[in-house]
Motif scaffolding. Structure first.
Motif, PDB file in Angstrom:
ATOM      1  N   GLU A  10       0.927  -1.238  -0.229  1.00 16.92           N
ATOM      2  CA  GLU A  10      -0.170   0.081  -0.128  1.00 16.92           C
ATOM      3  C   GLU A  10       0.940   1.283  -0.179  1.00 16.92           C
ATOM      4  O   GLU A  10       0.560   2.182  -0.444  1.00 16.92           O
ATOM      5  CB  GLU A  10      -0.765  -0.091   1.240  1.00 16.92           C
ATOM      6  CG  GLU A  10      -2.037  -1.124   1.270  1.00 16.92           C
ATOM      7  CD  GLU A  10      -1.606  -2.316   1.661  1.00 16.92           C
ATOM      8  OE1 GLU A  10      -2.733  -3.034   1.808  1.00 16.92           O
ATOM      9  OE2 GLU A  10      -0.537  -2.467   2.125  1.00 16.92           O
ATOM     10  N   GLU A  11       1.906   1.239   0.665  1.00 16.38           N
ATOM     11  CA  GLU A  11       2.837   2.456   0.726  1.00 16.38           C
ATOM     12  C   GLU A  11       3.403   2.657  -0.561  1.00 16.38           C
ATOM     13  O   GLU A  11       3.669   3.743  -0.754  1.00 16.38           O
ATOM     14  CB  GLU A  11       3.980   2.299   1.747  1.00 16.38           C
ATOM     15  CG  GLU A  11       3.465   1.910   3.106  1.00 16.38           C
ATOM     16  CD  GLU A  11       4.783   1.546   4.089  1.00 16.38           C
ATOM     17  OE1 GLU A  11       5.712   1.875   3.755  1.00 16.38           O
ATOM     18  OE2 GLU A  11       4.526   1.261   5.074  1.00 16.38           O
ATOM     19  N   GLN A  12       3.564   1.569  -1.502  1.00 18.61           N
ATOM     20  CA  GLN A  12       4.147   1.934  -2.941  1.00 18.61           C
ATOM     21  C   GLN A  12       2.924   2.474  -3.727  1.00 18.61           C
ATOM     22  O   GLN A  12       3.252   3.164  -4.486  1.00 18.61           O
ATOM     23  CB  GLN A  12       4.721   0.704  -3.248  1.00 18.61           C
ATOM     24  CG  GLN A  12       5.797  -0.001  -2.784  1.00 18.61           C
ATOM     25  CD  GLN A  12       6.364  -1.124  -3.298  1.00 18.61           C
ATOM     26  OE1 GLN A  12       6.564  -1.187  -4.517  1.00 18.61           O
ATOM     27  NE2 GLN A  12       6.275  -2.335  -2.608  1.00 18.61           N
ATOM     28  N   TRP A  55     -11.650   2.341 -10.767  1.00 13.28           N
ATOM     29  CA  TRP A  55     -10.789   1.222 -10.765  1.00 13.28           C
ATOM     30  C   TRP A  55      -9.282   1.523 -10.212  1.00 13.28           C
ATOM     31  O   TRP A  55      -8.179   0.863 -10.255  1.00 13.28           O
ATOM     32  CB  TRP A  55     -10.038   0.834 -12.314  1.00 13.28           C
ATOM     33  CG  TRP A  55      -9.782   1.891 -13.012  1.00 13.28           C
ATOM     34  CD1 TRP A  55      -8.896   2.942 -12.863  1.00 13.28           C
ATOM     35  CD2 TRP A  55     -10.296   2.604 -14.355  1.00 13.28           C
ATOM     36  NE1 TRP A  55      -8.546   3.898 -13.603  1.00 13.28           N
ATOM     37  CE2 TRP A  55      -9.572   3.698 -14.653  1.00 13.28           C
ATOM     38  CE3 TRP A  55     -11.069   2.049 -15.414  1.00 13.28           C
ATOM     39  CZ2 TRP A  55      -9.528   4.338 -16.015  1.00 13.28           C
ATOM     40  CZ3 TRP A  55     -11.161   2.434 -16.610  1.00 13.28           C
ATOM     41  CH2 TRP A  55     -10.313   3.789 -16.839  1.00 13.28           C
ATOM     42  N   GLY A  56      -9.546   2.238  -8.908  1.00 11.72           N
ATOM     43  CA  GLY A  56      -8.568   2.514  -8.147  1.00 11.72           C
ATOM     44  C   GLY A  56      -7.882   1.209  -7.289  1.00 11.72           C
ATOM     45  O   GLY A  56      -8.784   0.447  -7.075  1.00 11.72           O
ATOM     46  N   TRP A  57      -6.702   1.299  -6.589  1.00 11.41           N
ATOM     47  CA  TRP A  57      -6.424   0.237  -6.098  1.00 11.41           C
ATOM     48  C   TRP A  57      -6.958  -0.024  -4.447  1.00 11.41           C
ATOM     49  O   TRP A  57      -6.894  -1.036  -4.096  1.00 11.41           O
ATOM     50  CB  TRP A  57      -4.599   0.663  -5.968  1.00 11.41           C
ATOM     51  CG  TRP A  57      -4.429   1.769  -5.168  1.00 11.41           C
ATOM     52  CD1 TRP A  57      -4.086   2.898  -5.632  1.00 11.41           C
ATOM     53  CD2 TRP A  57      -4.169   1.873  -3.594  1.00 11.41           C
ATOM     54  NE1 TRP A  57      -3.778   3.695  -4.631  1.00 11.41           N
ATOM     55  CE2 TRP A  57      -3.950   3.219  -3.329  1.00 11.41           C
ATOM     56  CE3 TRP A  57      -4.414   1.050  -2.498  1.00 11.41           C
ATOM     57  CZ2 TRP A  57      -3.726   3.788  -2.096  1.00 11.41           C
ATOM     58  CZ3 TRP A  57      -4.275   1.414  -1.390  1.00 11.41           C
ATOM     59  CH2 TRP A  57      -3.731   2.669  -1.198  1.00 11.41           C
ATOM     60  N   ASP A  58      -7.365   1.220  -3.872  1.00 14.58           N
ATOM     61  CA  ASP A  58      -7.807   0.999  -2.634  1.00 14.58           C
ATOM     62  C   ASP A  58      -9.331   0.422  -2.485  1.00 14.58           C
ATOM     63  O   ASP A  58      -9.895   0.478  -3.450  1.00 14.58           O
ATOM     64  CB  ASP A  58      -7.808   2.440  -2.170  1.00 14.58           C
ATOM     65  CG  ASP A  58      -8.142   2.588  -0.561  1.00 14.58           C
ATOM     66  OD1 ASP A  58      -7.116   2.966  -0.012  1.00 14.58           O
ATOM     67  OD2 ASP A  58      -9.020   2.069   0.040  1.00 14.58           O
ATOM     68  N   ASN A  59      -9.325  -0.223  -1.488  1.00 13.27           N
ATOM     69  CA  ASN A  59     -10.872  -1.127  -1.426  1.00 13.27           C
ATOM     70  C   ASN A  59     -11.746  -0.170  -0.876  1.00 13.27           C
ATOM     71  O   ASN A  59     -13.016  -0.616  -0.949  1.00 13.27           O
ATOM     72  CB  ASN A  59     -10.384  -2.493  -0.563  1.00 13.27           C
ATOM     73  CG  ASN A  59     -11.715  -3.108  -0.770  1.00 13.27           C
ATOM     74  OD1 ASN A  59     -12.022  -3.664  -1.967  1.00 13.27           O
ATOM     75  ND2 ASN A  59     -12.245  -4.098   0.259  1.00 13.27           N
ATOM     76  N   ASN A 105     -13.141   9.872   3.376  1.00  9.77           N
ATOM     77  CA  ASN A 105     -12.513   8.958   3.986  1.00  9.77           C
ATOM     78  C   ASN A 105     -11.129   8.579   3.535  1.00  9.77           C
ATOM     79  O   ASN A 105     -10.439   7.612   3.939  1.00  9.77           O
ATOM     80  CB  ASN A 105     -13.287   7.792   4.256  1.00  9.77           C
ATOM     81  CG  ASN A 105     -14.228   7.881   5.641  1.00  9.77           C
ATOM     82  OD1 ASN A 105     -14.016   7.728   6.738  1.00  9.77           O
ATOM     83  ND2 ASN A 105     -15.498   8.351   5.044  1.00  9.77           N
ATOM     84  N   ALA A 106     -10.871   9.106   2.042  1.00  8.40           N
ATOM     85  CA  ALA A 106      -9.820   8.806   1.422  1.00  8.40           C
ATOM     86  C   ALA A 106      -8.641   9.995   1.865  1.00  8.40           C
ATOM     87  O   ALA A 106      -8.968  11.103   1.358  1.00  8.40           O
ATOM     88  CB  ALA A 106     -10.156   8.545  -0.299  1.00  8.40           C
ATOM     89  N   GLU A 107      -7.547   9.684   2.277  1.00  2.00           N
ATOM     90  CA  GLU A 107      -6.640  10.495   2.780  1.00  2.00           C
ATOM     91  C   GLU A 107      -5.930  11.116   1.604  1.00  2.00           C
ATOM     92  O   GLU A 107      -5.723  12.525   1.767  1.00  2.00           O
ATOM     93  CB  GLU A 107      -5.481   9.791   3.409  1.00  2.00           C
ATOM     94  CG  GLU A 107      -4.156  10.785   3.747  1.00  2.00           C
ATOM     95  CD  GLU A 107      -3.052   9.937   4.591  1.00  2.00           C
ATOM     96  OE1 GLU A 107      -1.822  10.675   4.676  1.00  2.00           O
ATOM     97  OE2 GLU A 107      -3.162   8.589   4.701  1.00  2.00           O
TER      98      GLU A 107
END
Length: 430
Positions: free
Chosen positions: A63-65, A276-280, A306-308
């Protein structure tokens, strides 16, 4: 005799060993020539080596990448004209209104998806598609798309959110360079020309998200968040009201709920995150809002806050003039001629809702859009050719080539007031 026989295997072993050493030395001579064989010295500083665990400094978690911003396309040059992606939705009987809204909103730089839901008869949808196909301007710029495989949309249910995401996915696939996504209905109408809107937006950062939002749910906690519903639009081919389940639920603990207006202007980056983002988070929130009353008034608001990466990009306004009861009911007032001064004073670029062919629309056409019946709103990309008909001019990528009017001044006053507020940076997602 026995001694000679014993020495023969030993001699063969020595001979094989000598042959192996000779081959090894020959190979070394081929692959590792002597220093005298080099015509130029080797510059070791030009050699690169793969990073090791000691010098790579890679993050431990994937996730950090992924949180690192992708290289993507370079930012647009200063003063360039932005491009907008519109979805305009309607239901049965809205075909003519939808065509009128499209005419008032049209600009060659933008992209448009038109959707009449399954409540509209197939003949009405076919007539809309035929009208778009037969229009010479739309055919030339090829930026108007009609959804043929229509969705069933329930006004208060998550099927409306699904339809918005569907349109966004189509626009992300068909148009690769738009900057903002705007969702409208056939009962919306612009109060400024597209030249006004594009000219003003050219001077603002394109990561801004115009979305009316608050975490103060108030009465909506009991009437919207705690009930559990089933949207028939998710499983039925006939439109009906949402079904309420007898059980109720608690507020979620994994994310904080936000609510606000169902109409918004969202950045391309945020729409990519949702589709189509990586975050769930967008998918988890979508599953939660599948049983939420009036989910269009909460899904995007909850995801963005809620998305930083996006919570500090919000501008708390839906860019609409809407007349509500106090306290508000499910639907706003239908706007009439008496509401025209208030629309103008709001400085908003859009208003809703309007009845089909309401007389106030004619006044907006004449006084605000300089639009003739069946024509386009005033813009630098066309001129009246008189007897020769409409003359089209290639739209310029420079915003300075647009022809803004009084609507641009009103809109700039609105947005400048929003983002220059002393508490602007402190009021995101409160």
């Amino acid at each position: 005799m026995e001694k000679t026989q014993q020495q023969q295997p030993r001699r063969r072993s020595q001979l094989l060993f000598s042959l192996a050493v000779s081959l090894l030395l020959a190979s070394a001579a081929l692959f590792f020539p002597s220093p005298s064989s080099f015509t130029e010295p080797v510059d070791l500083s030009s050699l690169t080596f793969p990073p090791t665990l000691d010098n790579a400094h890679l993050p431990l978690f994937v996730e950090e990448q992924l949180r690192r911003p992708p290289p993507g396309a370079p930012p647009p040059p200063p003063g360039s004209t932005p491009k907008l992606a519109y979805v305009i939705s309607g239901s049965g009987g809205d075909g003519e209104s939808l065509k009128r809204v499209l005419r008032a909103l049209y600009h060659p730089f933008n992209s448009y998806v038109l959707h009449l839901d399954l409540e509209a008869p197939a003949a009405e949808r076919a007539a809309l598609a035929a009208a778009v196909r037969a229009d010479a301007v739309y055919a030339r710029f090829r930026n108007v798309h009609v959804v043929v495989k229509a969705n069933l949309v329930t006004y208060r249910g998550p099927s409306m959110v699904a339809n918005t995401l569907h349109a966004a996915a189509i626009l992300l696939r068909l148009a690769t360079d738009w900057d903002w996504f705007i969702n409208l209905s056939a009962s919306d109408y612009p109060l400024v020309t597209q030249d006004d809107l594009l000219y003003v937006l050219s001077s603002y950062p394109r990561h801004l998200n115009f979305i009316d939002h608050t975490s103060n749910l108030g009465w909506k906690v009991y009437h919207r968040a705690l009930p559990v519903i089933v949207d028939p639009g998710l499983h039925s081919s006939r439109k009906s009201e949402v079904h309420f389940v007898s059980e109720r639920r608690n507020l979620p603990s994994a994310f904080k709920l936000f609510t606000g207006s169902a109409w918004m202007m969202l950045s391309r980056e945020f729409m990519e995150f949702c589709v189509w983002g990586w975050d769930n988070l967008p998918r988890a929130a979508l599953m939660y809002y599948a049983n939420f009353v009036s989910s269009p008034e909460g899904y995007f608001h909850t995801v963005i806050c809620n998305a930083e990466e996006f919570r500090n990009t919000t501008v708390n306004h839906d860019l609409h003039f809407i007349s509500w009861d106090n306290p508000p009911k499910q639907h706003p007032h239908s706007l009439e001629l008496a509401d025209f001064p208030a629309m103008l004073a709001s400085n908003a670029p859009f208003a809703r809702k309007f009845a089909e062919n309401a007389s106030v629309l004619d006044r907006i056409d004449v006084e605000l859009l300089d639009r003739r019946p069946e024509g386009f709103a005033y813009g630098s990309w066309w001129s009246d050719g008189g007897a020769d008909g409409l003359r089209l001019h290639p739209p310029s990528p420079a915003a300075s080539e647009l022809s803004p009017g009084a609507g641009a001044a009103r809109l700039k006053t609105l947005i400048d007031g929003l983002i220059s507020s002393p508490r602007f940076h402190e009021s995101h997602c409160l």
